[in-house]
Design a protein around this motif. Structure first.
Motif, PDB file in Angstrom:
ATOM      1  N   SER A  60       0.832  -1.206   0.000  1.00  0.00           N
ATOM      2  CA  SER A  60       0.000   0.000   0.000  1.00  0.00           C
ATOM      3  C   SER A  60       0.864   1.252   0.000  1.00  0.00           C
ATOM      4  CB  SER A  60      -0.937   0.005   1.220  1.00  0.00           C
ATOM      5  OG  SER A  60      -0.197  -0.054   2.428  1.00  0.00           O
ATOM      6  N   ALA A  61       2.134   1.092  -0.357  1.00  0.00           N
ATOM      7  CA  ALA A  61       3.081   2.203  -0.462  1.00  0.00           C
ATOM      8  C   ALA A  61       4.083   1.857  -1.551  1.00  0.00           C
ATOM      9  CB  ALA A  61       3.785   2.455   0.872  1.00  0.00           C
ATOM     10  N   LEU A  62       4.923   2.819  -1.923  1.00  0.00           N
ATOM     11  CA  LEU A  62       5.900   2.574  -2.987  1.00  0.00           C
ATOM     12  C   LEU A  62       6.759   1.356  -2.679  1.00  0.00           C
ATOM     13  CD1 LEU A  62       7.043   6.208  -3.904  1.00  0.00           C
ATOM     14  CD2 LEU A  62       5.547   4.690  -5.207  1.00  0.00           C
ATOM     15  N   LEU A  63       7.208   1.230  -1.417  1.00  0.00           N
ATOM     16  CA  LEU A  63       7.921   0.037  -0.959  1.00  0.00           C
ATOM     17  C   LEU A  63       7.312  -0.379   0.362  1.00  0.00           C
ATOM     18  CD1 LEU A  63      10.146  -2.083  -1.143  1.00  0.00           C
ATOM     19  CD2 LEU A  63      11.703  -0.444  -0.037  1.00  0.00           C
ATOM     20  N   HIS A  64       6.785  -1.583   0.419  1.00  0.00           N
ATOM     21  CA  HIS A  64       6.049  -2.048   1.591  1.00  0.00           C
ATOM     22  C   HIS A  64       6.605  -3.395   2.009  1.00  0.00           C
ATOM     23  CE1 HIS A  64       1.785  -2.374   3.571  1.00  0.00           C
ATOM     24  NE2 HIS A  64       2.759  -2.681   4.398  1.00  0.00           N
ATOM     25  N   VAL A  65       7.244  -3.451   3.187  1.00  0.00           N
ATOM     26  CA  VAL A  65       7.821  -4.685   3.711  1.00  0.00           C
ATOM     27  C   VAL A  65       6.960  -5.167   4.867  1.00  0.00           C
ATOM     28  CG1 VAL A  65       9.847  -5.771   4.743  1.00  0.00           C
ATOM     29  CG2 VAL A  65      10.139  -3.956   3.040  1.00  0.00           C
ATOM     30  N   GLN A  66       6.478  -6.419   4.775  1.00  0.00           N
ATOM     31  CA  GLN A  66       5.633  -6.978   5.826  1.00  0.00           C
ATOM     32  C   GLN A  66       6.221  -8.298   6.309  1.00  0.00           C
ATOM     33  OE1 GLN A  66       1.265  -6.724   4.902  1.00  0.00           O
ATOM     34  NE2 GLN A  66       2.002  -6.006   2.913  1.00  0.00           N
ATOM     35  N   GLY A  67       6.085  -8.560   7.607  1.00  0.00           N
ATOM     36  CA  GLY A  67       6.584  -9.797   8.185  1.00  0.00           C
ATOM     37  C   GLY A  67       6.282  -9.831   9.667  1.00  0.00           C
ATOM     38  N   ASN A  68       6.681 -10.900  10.330  1.00  0.00           N
ATOM     39  CA  ASN A  68       6.464 -11.043  11.772  1.00  0.00           C
ATOM     40  C   ASN A  68       7.756 -11.522  12.429  1.00  0.00           C
ATOM     41  OD1 ASN A  68       5.258 -11.191  14.282  1.00  0.00           O
ATOM     42  ND2 ASN A  68       4.381 -13.220  13.930  1.00  0.00           N
ATOM     43  N   PRO A  69       8.674 -10.575  12.737  1.00  0.00           N
ATOM     44  CA  PRO A  69       8.554  -9.123  12.496  1.00  0.00           C
ATOM     45  C   PRO A  69       8.962  -8.773  11.068  1.00  0.00           C
ATOM     46  CG  PRO A  69      10.620  -9.596  13.569  1.00  0.00           C
ATOM     47  CD  PRO A  69       9.911 -10.922  13.451  1.00  0.00           C
ATOM     48  N   ALA A  70       8.738  -7.494  10.703  1.00  0.00           N
ATOM     49  CA  ALA A  70       9.162  -7.005   9.396  1.00  0.00           C
ATOM     50  C   ALA A  70      10.608  -6.523   9.516  1.00  0.00           C
ATOM     51  CB  ALA A  70       8.265  -5.869   8.932  1.00  0.00           C
ATOM     52  N   GLU A  71      11.485  -7.050   8.680  1.00  0.00           N
ATOM     53  CA  GLU A  71      12.915  -6.754   8.808  1.00  0.00           C
ATOM     54  C   GLU A  71      13.518  -6.350   7.472  1.00  0.00           C
ATOM     55  OE1 GLU A  71      17.102  -9.162   9.707  1.00  0.00           O
ATOM     56  OE2 GLU A  71      15.235  -9.862  10.622  1.00  0.00           O
TER      57      GLU A  71
END
Length: 204
Positions: A60-71
């Motif tokens: 939802s952004a130009l660069l979007h990093v998701q994770g658990n946790p996001a690293e």
């Protein structure tokens, strides 16, 4: 090669590797909007996308990093050490450095900055906390003809921006303390004290 599949409505790219010497193969975006991918003449690769780029989820952004946790890991090519930027489950942003790496700073979900510690200070003074298992401190380094200052403010304009302050003037090595916006005490380079107001001494 390695295929990077991005979410619907954004872009999809395949980066050839191994013995291939041609540029990067580009596929059209899933939404039909073309994007540009190019490879330099050396060993590096670069890509330009028309949409958002997601890693680990729908962007939802130009660069979007998701994770658990996001690293996000940053590593110098010349050694095995690296730094990390981690967004944890408490919405804190953690900075790890030192090649290990070790936790160096946390910007927590309340906007407080913690350096060298994960525990904020006393409630009236916890916007910035500096911690160390040895001596801890803070340095203000300014020019030889300039001053280092700490200002106490309760306003965004006018005299309230400098209601109180501590100033060290390197030009004459003096330390000044002000209250209510007015100079109250000066300590000169010979450690002589000059008071703007009265000095009260206890009886006896």
């Amino acid at each position: 090669g390695v295929t990077h599949n991005l979410s619907s409505g954004n872009v999809q790219a395949m980066f050839p590797g191994g013995s291939q010497v041609n540029g990067v193969t580009a596929l059209p975006s899933q939404s039909g909007t073309p994007f540009i991918v190019a490879k330099d003449t050396g060993t590096g690769r670069s890509a330009s996308f028309a949409g958002n780029v997601g890693v680990g989820g729908t962007p939802s952004a130009l660069l979007h990093v998701q994770g658990n946790p996001a690293e996000v890991r940053i590593q110098h090519a010349g050694n095995g050490g690296f730094s990390r930027l981690i967004s944890d489950s408490n919405n804190n942003l953690n900075f790890y450095v030192g090649g290990g790496p070790s936790l160096a700073a946390t910007l927590d979900s309340s906007g407080r900055l913690l350096l060298g510690t994960t525990t904020e200070g006393m409630a009236n003074a916890n916007n910035l906390t500096i911690g160390s298992s040895a001596s801890a401190g803070m340095t203000l380094r300014s020019g030889t003809s300039n001053s280092g200052n700490i200002y106490f403010s309760d306003a965004t304009s006018g005299a309230g921006e400098y209601a109180g302050y501590i100033e060290y003037a390197h030009s004459n090595d003096s330390l000044k303390v002000a209250t209510s916006g007015t100079l109250a005490l000066t300590l000169d380079s010979s450690q002589n004290a000059s008071f703007a107001g009265d000095v009260f001494l206890p009886d006896g």
